[in-house]
Design an enzyme around this catalytic site. Structure first.
Site, PDB file in Angstrom:
ATOM      1  N   HIS A 176       0.805  -1.221   0.000  1.00 25.91           N
ATOM      2  CA  HIS A 176       0.000   0.000   0.000  1.00 25.91           C
ATOM      3  C   HIS A 176       0.839   1.272   0.000  1.00 25.91           C
ATOM      4  O   HIS A 176       0.317   2.370  -0.202  1.00 25.91           O
ATOM      5  CB  HIS A 176      -1.005  -0.003   1.171  1.00 25.91           C
ATOM      6  CG  HIS A 176      -0.394   0.199   2.527  1.00 25.91           C
ATOM      7  ND1 HIS A 176      -0.150  -0.830   3.391  1.00 25.91           N
ATOM      8  CD2 HIS A 176      -0.013   1.320   3.170  1.00 25.91           C
ATOM      9  CE1 HIS A 176       0.357  -0.363   4.518  1.00 25.91           C
ATOM     10  NE2 HIS A 176       0.450   0.958   4.404  1.00 25.91           N
ATOM     11  N   ASP A 196       0.199  -7.638   1.044  1.00 29.81           N
ATOM     12  CA  ASP A 196       0.664  -6.278   1.362  1.00 29.81           C
ATOM     13  C   ASP A 196       2.191  -6.203   1.428  1.00 29.81           C
ATOM     14  O   ASP A 196       2.755  -5.488   2.261  1.00 29.81           O
ATOM     15  CB  ASP A 196       0.054  -5.784   2.678  1.00 29.81           C
ATOM     16  CG  ASP A 196       0.075  -4.260   2.779  1.00 29.81           C
ATOM     17  OD1 ASP A 196       0.300  -3.591   1.747  1.00 29.81           O
ATOM     18  OD2 ASP A 196      -0.120  -3.741   3.896  1.00 29.81           O
ATOM     19  N   SER A 213       4.609   2.346   7.955  1.00 24.45           N
ATOM     20  CA  SER A 213       4.254   1.209   7.094  1.00 24.45           C
ATOM     21  C   SER A 213       5.446   0.761   6.261  1.00 24.45           C
ATOM     22  O   SER A 213       6.111   1.556   5.601  1.00 24.45           O
ATOM     23  CB  SER A 213       3.109   1.610   6.159  1.00 24.45           C
ATOM     24  OG  SER A 213       1.945   1.899   6.890  1.00 24.45           O
TER      25      SER A 213
END
Length: 440
Positions: free
Chosen positions: A183, A214, A293
């Site tokens: 993402h 992911d 992230s």
């Protein structure tokens, strides 16, 4: 007053002549050798100056020395050892030295009084003691671990149609491969850059990505890179200390500490219109925010054991979420396997059990997950499972929701053998299932 004797020259006026003295002629004149006539008269005897009995009242003879002859005066000299008048710079040096000594002494006394509380009246701080072990930063301390890992952590920036997306990543090979979240790079135009721990940057290219897990892999061209050390996410225990490293809210090289607060926390995530991601996550209370992230979650030895991916928040949909002590990371064993697939083939394999869950009645109120369908040639069918069977546990992990079975199966690599505990009717049975890769 007189004692009856007159000590003046014999034969002088009013003085009776006495017998001639030594070296005198009878006439009273001193004899002059080599001369036939008398010597000129003198008011003194020839030895009058040496006569201890000379009359002090007798007239004195004043002898005036002759003046110096011009041109014969000696050159004046100065005795270097003789005391002289001090010069001006010498006179100024004395008060200057005295002032410096006085200032130094005053400063020293002032400092001593201030330290002892004589001037300020309050002494700040305690007496120095031994440096505690934690402050010595040994290699196995949190500071020592962070110092070793930080050079392997990067900030990832990806240009997209809506602006620049920013996240974190970590170097996993000397060739420049970097793991990050899908993402982070999703929606990018292909232009990406990596900012290293020392502030330098380099362009990066996308190697491949797997939206369902992911995980994405990018690559930079640079020598001298330091790959991170891999740990074993299957060996973790609740309570293990961990560090989360990354660039939360664009604050690069941020390190936060926490513990593993749960294992195999099944997650279902994804953006509207995008793929749904399932994984059995490592839960931690280390502070993680937007920008973390893709960054590493490392253990107390500095080995990466997870990829920070998502957080839980109390805000409403559409609002900016922040840390509340519930963060989740993809286990590194799963991320490493997917990365190897992407580097080797450009895409990742997805692990399946060969059965479908979900739909009405798939959940059993916390007592297992019901299988809706079983593929005839899939792993579940090969182990004897049928549609309608209720999966109670997978490798000892209780199943309560359909996402539990999907996420936990994808944690394992294709070919892994897992133990399935299930219920058929009123009978509870066990089966060994060899998981397989999806044919996609």
């Amino acid at each position: 007053m007189t004692d009856g004797w007159d000590w003046r020259q014999p034969g002088a006026s009013g003085v009776p002549a006495g017998p001639p003295g030594p070296g005198q002629s009878p006439a009273g004149s001193p004899a002059t050798p080599g001369q036939g006539g008398p010597a000129p008269a003198s008011p003194w005897w020839s030895d009058a100056l040496a006569d201890p009995w000379r009359d002090p009242n007798a007239p004195a003879a004043v002898v005036i020395p002759a003046g110096p002859i011009p041109g014969t005066e000696p050159e004046p000299v100065t005795d270097p050892d003789a005391p002289g008048r001090p010069k001006l710079h010498q006179m100024m040096l004395i008060p200057l030295v005295a002032a410096l000594l006085a200032g130094t002494l005053g400063g020293a006394l002032g400092y001593a009084f201030a330290v002892r509380g004589g001037a300020a009246g309050t002494a700040l701080g305690a007496a120095p003691g031994a440096v505690p072990t934690l402050a010595q930063r040994p290699p196995d301390s949190l500071a020592g671990v962070a110092g070793r890992v930080l050079p392997s952590v990067v900030t990832v920036r990806v240009a997209g149609l809506g602006g620049t997306s920013e996240g974190s990543g970590f170097i996993v090979s000397a060739e420049g491969h970097v793991i990050t979240n899908d993402h982070v790079v999703a929606g990018g135009t292909g232009k990406a850059s990596v900012i290293f721990n020392d502030g330098s940057s380099a362009p990066a290219t996308l190697v491949g990505q797997d939206p369902e897990s992911d995980i994405a892999v990018i690559k930079v061209s640079r020598t001298g890179l330091r790959p991170i050390e891999f740990g074993d996410s299957d060996a973790l225990a609740v309570g293990d200390p961990v560090l989360a490293i990354g660039s939360p809210l664009s604050l690069a090289n941020t390190v936060t500490a926490g513990i593993v607060s749960a294992l195999d926390r099944t997650m279902q995530a994804g953006e509207p219109g995008g793929p749904t991601r399932y994984y059995a996550a490592i839960q931690t209370d280390a502070a993680v925010n937007h920008g973390n992230s893709g960054g590493p979650l490392v253990d107390a030895a500095g080995r990466v054991i997870g990829v920070n991916s998502t957080i839980k928040s109390l805000v409403a949909d559409g609002q900016e979420a922040g840390n509340i002590g519930l963060a989740f990371a993809i286990p590194i064993n799963q991320a490493k396997r997917i990365t190897q697939d992407i580097i080797g083939t450009g895409k990742a394999r997805r692990t399946v059990i060969g059965a479908q869950v979900g739909g009405p009645g798939s959940g059993t109120g916390g007592s297992g997950v019901r299988l809706g369908a079983v593929e005839p040639t899939g792993p579940a069918a090969g182990a004897g499972l049928r549609a309608g069977d209720v999966i109670l546990k997978l490798n000892g992990r209780p199943m309560t929701e359909p996402t539990d079975l999907i996420a936990l199966v994808r944690k394992y690599a294709p070919g892994s053998v897992v133990t399935v505990e299930y219920r058929r009717g009123s009978t509870q049975q066990n089966a060994s299932v060899t998981l397989a890769a999806d044919a996609k």
